[in-house]
Design an enzyme around this catalytic site. Structure first.
Site, mmCIF file in Angstrom:
data_model
loop_
_atom_site.group_PDB
_atom_site.id
_atom_site.type_symbol
_atom_site.label_atom_id
_atom_site.label_comp_id
_atom_site.label_asym_id
_atom_site.label_seq_id
_atom_site.Cartn_x
_atom_site.Cartn_y
_atom_site.Cartn_z
ATOM 1 N N GLU A 255 0.803 -1.225 0.000
ATOM 2 C CA GLU A 255 0.000 0.000 0.000
ATOM 3 C C GLU A 255 0.834 1.273 0.000
ATOM 4 O OE1 GLU A 255 -3.322 0.235 2.712
ATOM 5 O OE2 GLU A 255 -3.512 -1.940 2.727
ATOM 6 N N ASP B 242 -2.475 -4.475 3.338
ATOM 7 C CA ASP B 242 -2.689 -4.772 4.757
ATOM 8 C C ASP B 242 -3.660 -5.939 4.951
ATOM 9 O OD1 ASP B 242 -0.959 -2.795 5.430
ATOM 10 O OD2 ASP B 242 -2.472 -1.355 6.061
ATOM 11 N N ASP C 185 -6.273 -6.320 6.945
ATOM 12 C CA ASP C 185 -7.657 -6.115 7.371
ATOM 13 C C ASP C 185 -8.585 -6.074 6.159
ATOM 14 O OD1 ASP C 185 -6.969 -3.727 6.226
ATOM 15 O OD2 ASP C 185 -7.168 -2.530 8.044
ATOM 16 N N GLU D 103 -10.006 -3.556 4.646
ATOM 17 C CA GLU D 103 -9.624 -2.527 3.678
ATOM 18 C C GLU D 103 -8.487 -3.037 2.793
ATOM 19 O OE1 GLU D 103 -10.902 0.712 3.238
ATOM 20 O OE2 GLU D 103 -12.510 0.016 4.549
ATOM 21 N N TYR E 183 1.368 -5.268 13.193
ATOM 22 C CA TYR E 183 0.229 -4.571 12.599
ATOM 23 C C TYR E 183 -0.591 -3.872 13.669
ATOM 24 C CZ TYR E 183 -3.571 -3.757 9.311
ATOM 25 O OH TYR E 183 -4.508 -3.167 8.499
ATOM 26 N N ARG F 113 -3.685 -2.397 13.513
ATOM 27 C CA ARG F 113 -5.157 -2.426 13.511
ATOM 28 C C ARG F 113 -5.607 -3.827 13.911
ATOM 29 N NH1 ARG F 113 -4.284 0.749 8.699
ATOM 30 N NH2 ARG F 113 -4.779 2.921 9.125
ATOM 31 N N HIS G 82 -5.056 -11.746 13.764
ATOM 32 C CA HIS G 82 -4.078 -10.719 14.085
ATOM 33 C C HIS G 82 -3.507 -10.973 15.468
ATOM 34 C CE1 HIS G 82 -6.428 -7.666 11.369
ATOM 35 N NE2 HIS G 82 -6.163 -8.802 10.776
#
Length: 762
Positions: A22, A94, A96, A98, A308, A310, A353
């Site tokens: 990203e 990433d 997640d 998104e 990570y 989030r 996660h």
């Protein structure tokens, strides 16, 4: 997959694989661990989305989204297509929802097979993690993609359908309505109404003053007695009863207690702690955490410091736990090693996660100081200390509870002494377990003269801070780790909420009005439980337990009914919102009413047609059809009042100059307006430290106050004063500290009391 080299990738060779991440900083960090066969490039975030200027959802055809390339991303996509031509593509966005959606959009643009194993994920950017992920590619998680697209469509349905109605009612095209933000706003608004309606009650703390300790009254006839229940009458009764009594120590209970270590950080607790500790915004916390995860440029190259950021899981990998154990044994001894068990309390926790932790436990704070500084070091220190605390043994205290009673045993006073006998996790983390160590002997003489009281008042509920709002959103299931900071920043940007004193959030008059509109016509949108249930539905889509089309259909079926009712009322010019204010008309005394105009909110008198502008970020409270804003206008604005004269005459007509408030903040105007239209900016109390010229007070487009020299153009964030620092002689600036205006030396970073400086300069 071919065998990978560990040499640095200069991207100048013949790469066979292209890894798409990203951000450029993440690409730079990953390149350190890949050989010349790999080239790492960045999509720079999302590449496709629903169109900005069109609805972009075909409701009639099963809520089919119409995606388009985000304006400005054409060049990025062209470069990605060029770099990936004829090469194997690995999607490394990433981990997640998104990130999964970004990977899916890239696969669509690059015409990749969605079932192909070209998706790599990792929770930390380390050599082993990157190598393992490349050795074990997966297929795209289409259920996770479906959940993200469903969230995006839900947000578009709410925003695109309700916002035009809000515009029509408020006549303000800057206002809008968001699905999750509206629920968060209602929480803040409801809290403010409780504060406004709160009526304080007096009560009395009763205690014995002995050996520097205040020993509180705790029981009456063996039953607990709360200070809040002690009225003046009750206080007098207690003192009357005890005036001829003796007191004695009747019991000492001794026991060893433990304090358990905290869990490692998840997104919400990291935000809460950093916001409270450093007085940062939640957005700033996430920005710095993102840097630490993706990689910070150091003299040893780009290094990723944390996993990570989030996540809502407290799980810690076995490798990380063992590394922490080794570090503790080596540096502190076996006694400090804890027995960590993750405690995921909620069913919707995404346990793929890990918790937020250092990628290398040996990169302790002292080692990190050599590589990073400032805010990055502050946040990393917090994360490192919290993780080490979570892996450490409990702290232990020796507690002694002393009970003192009058000689009739009617009233009991209790206090506990705490002595730390093993600090354990507190070596790394201050758990606010204050050591209060003292002794009371059974032979100590305690008399009626030591009986004291303190008059107190009950306090209204505290307003939300960014930290406490995030905690509330998490506990009620509103939003997810990746959305907390965005929710708050959106409310601030729309001016539905303002920050007062540090990070405290207070709803504006506009925030109240928008909430009232949504409550009246779209109750589900602001309903906390409904919003939380919708989050659970999205989680079920991701888990494969529900279908996005089903969730969207169920939502829209009810939503459309509310939409039709509100639209018809507006179309038929039925007044949606009406408020009578508590502000009397200066001419006739009748209470003015709130109106919505093209230039914002204003008050008007139906009888005299007098009007009064209300600032965009004013603090009024609405309860039913009443607006309470009089106190705010009187105390804060003092518009055109006698006490607002600045003591100068107008250079044009000789009238009194007064301080006024407008769209862009404070300004000086003639009291004879509109006959005289003289205005000027507010001058700072001191001169320009650079050239001695006049300094004027200004306000930026984002509403931030700053100061500018009229002569040399030098800009200042704080108002220059007329005083100099007694230490270095530099100009002092006016700055608020702990809610009080003080003088501040920017060179020495020292605060001074204004009155003390005035005395020195006499």
């Amino acid at each position: 997959m071919p065998k990978k080299s560990t040499k640095s990738n200069n991207n100048g060779g013949k790469s066979k694989y292209v890894v798409i991440v990203e951000s450029p900083s993440k690409a730079k960090t990953i390149e350190r661990y890949l050989g010349k066969e790999y080239k790492v490039i960045a999509s720079k975030g999302h590449v496709r989305d629903l169109p900005k200027k069109d609805f972009g959802v075909d409701i009639e055809h099963n809520f089919e989204p119409i995606f388009q390339v985000i304006p400005g991303k054409e060049k990025v996509i062209k470069e990605i297509k060029k770099e990936t031509k004829g090469k194997k593509v690995l999607l490394a966005s990433d981990m997640d929802r998104e990130g999964e959606a970004i990977a899916w959009h890239l696969s669509q643009l690059l015409d990749l097979d969605p079932k192909e194993k070209n998706r790599i994920i990792f929770s930390e950017i380390t050599k082993n993690a990157i190598k393992n992920s490349i050795s074990n590619p997966q297929s795209l998680d289409l259920k996770k993609v479906d959940a993200q697209i469903a969230r995006r469509i839900l947000d578009r349905l709410v925003g695109y359908k309700i916002s035009p109605l809000v515009w029509k009612v408020l006549k303000d095209y800057k206002t809008s309505a968001g699905r999750v933000q509206s629920s968060a706003l209602k929480l803040i608004v409801d809290k403010e109404r409780k504060i406004f309606s709160f009526k304080p009650k007096k009560y009395y703390n009763i205690y014995l003053e002995h050996k520097g300790q205040n020993i509180p009254l705790t029981k009456e006839d063996g039953k607990k007695i709360k200070p809040e229940s002690i009225t003046k009458t009750k206080k007098d009764q207690i003192f009357e009863y005890l005036k001829d009594k003796d007191f004695k120590l009747v019991n000492v209970e001794e026991k060893e207690t433990i304090r358990k270590p905290p869990l490692p950080f998840i997104t919400s607790t990291l935000q809460q702690t950093a916001v409270s500790t450093f007085n940062w915004s939640s957005s700033k916390v996430m920005k710095i955490a993102q840097d630490l995860y993706e990689g910070v440029e150091t003299r040893e190259g780009s290094i990723a410091f944390i996993t990570y950021m989030r996540t809502d899981s407290t799980r810690v990998s076995n490798e990380a736990q063992q590394a922490a154990i080794n570090y503790l044994e080596k540096n502190y001894g076996k006694d400090y090693v804890g027995h960590y068990l993750s405690k995921n309390k909620k069913s919707n926790v995404q346990d793929a996660h890990e918790a937020i932790r250092p990628t290398d436990i040996n990169m302790d704070v002292n080692n990190a100081k050599r590589l990073i500084s400032s805010d990055h070091l502050k946040l990393y220190t917090l994360i490192w200390n919290r993780f080490m605390a979570s892996q450490s043994a409990p702290s232990r205290y020796l507690e002694k509870t002393y009970t003192i009673e009058d000689n009739t045993n009617k009233y009991s006073f209790e206090i506990t002494s705490k002595k730390c006998i093993f600090d354990g996790f507190e070596r790394f983390w201050n758990a606010n377990n204050k050591e209060v160590n003292f002794e009371i002997d059974k032979n100590d003489k305690i008399t009626y003269d030591q009986l004291k009281f303190e008059e107190k008042e009950t306090n209204p509920p505290n307003r939300y801070t960014e930290a406490t709002l995030i905690k509330e959103l998490e506990s009620k299931g509103i939003g997810r780790p990746s959305t907390y900071a965005t929710i708050i920043s959106t409310l601030l940007q729309r001016k539905y909420v303002s920050k007062i004193s540090k990070s405290t959030l207070r709803p504006t008059t506009t925030g109240f009005v928008v909430t009232d509109f949504l409550e009246a016509y779209f109750p589900e949108i602001v309903d906390v439980k409904f919003t939380a249930n919708m989050e659970e539905d999205l989680d079920k889509i991701e888990d494969g337990k529900n279908k996005s089309k089903v969730v969207l259909e169920q939502f829209y079926e009810e939503f459309e009914k509310f939409l039709t009712t509100a639209s018809n009322n507006i179309k038929n010019k039925q007044k949606i919102l009406h408020y009578e204010s508590d502000v009397p008309c200066e001419k006739c005394g009748k209470n003015m009413k709130l109106n919505f105009g093209r230039y914002g909110l204003y008050l008007s008198c139906e009888k005299c047609k007098e009007t009064q502008k209300i600032p965009a970020e004013s603090f009024g409270v609405t309860i039913k059809d009443k607006l309470y804003i009089k106190e705010y206008l009187q105390e804060t604005l003092k518009l055109n009042k006698e006490e607002n004269k600045i003591g100068e005459k107008c250079p044009v007509c000789g009238g009194d100059l007064i301080l006024k408030h407008g769209k862009f903040g404070e300004f000086i105007a003639c009291s004879n307006y509109p006959d005289c239209k003289y205005t000027r900016n507010v001058k700072a109390r001191g001169k320009c430290p650079n050239c001695g010229g006049n300094v004027i007070k200004l306000r930026s487009k984002k509403g931030k106050t700053y100061f500018k020299c009229d002569s040399c153009g030098t800009l200042y964030w704080y108002e220059p004063s007329e005083y100099s620092c007694p230490k270095c002689g530099e100009t002092l600036f006016y700055k608020t500290s702990r809610g009080k205006e003080k003088l501040y030396c920017q060179k020495d970073k020292t605060y001074f009391d204004i009155e003390e400086i005035k005395q020195l300069t006499k």
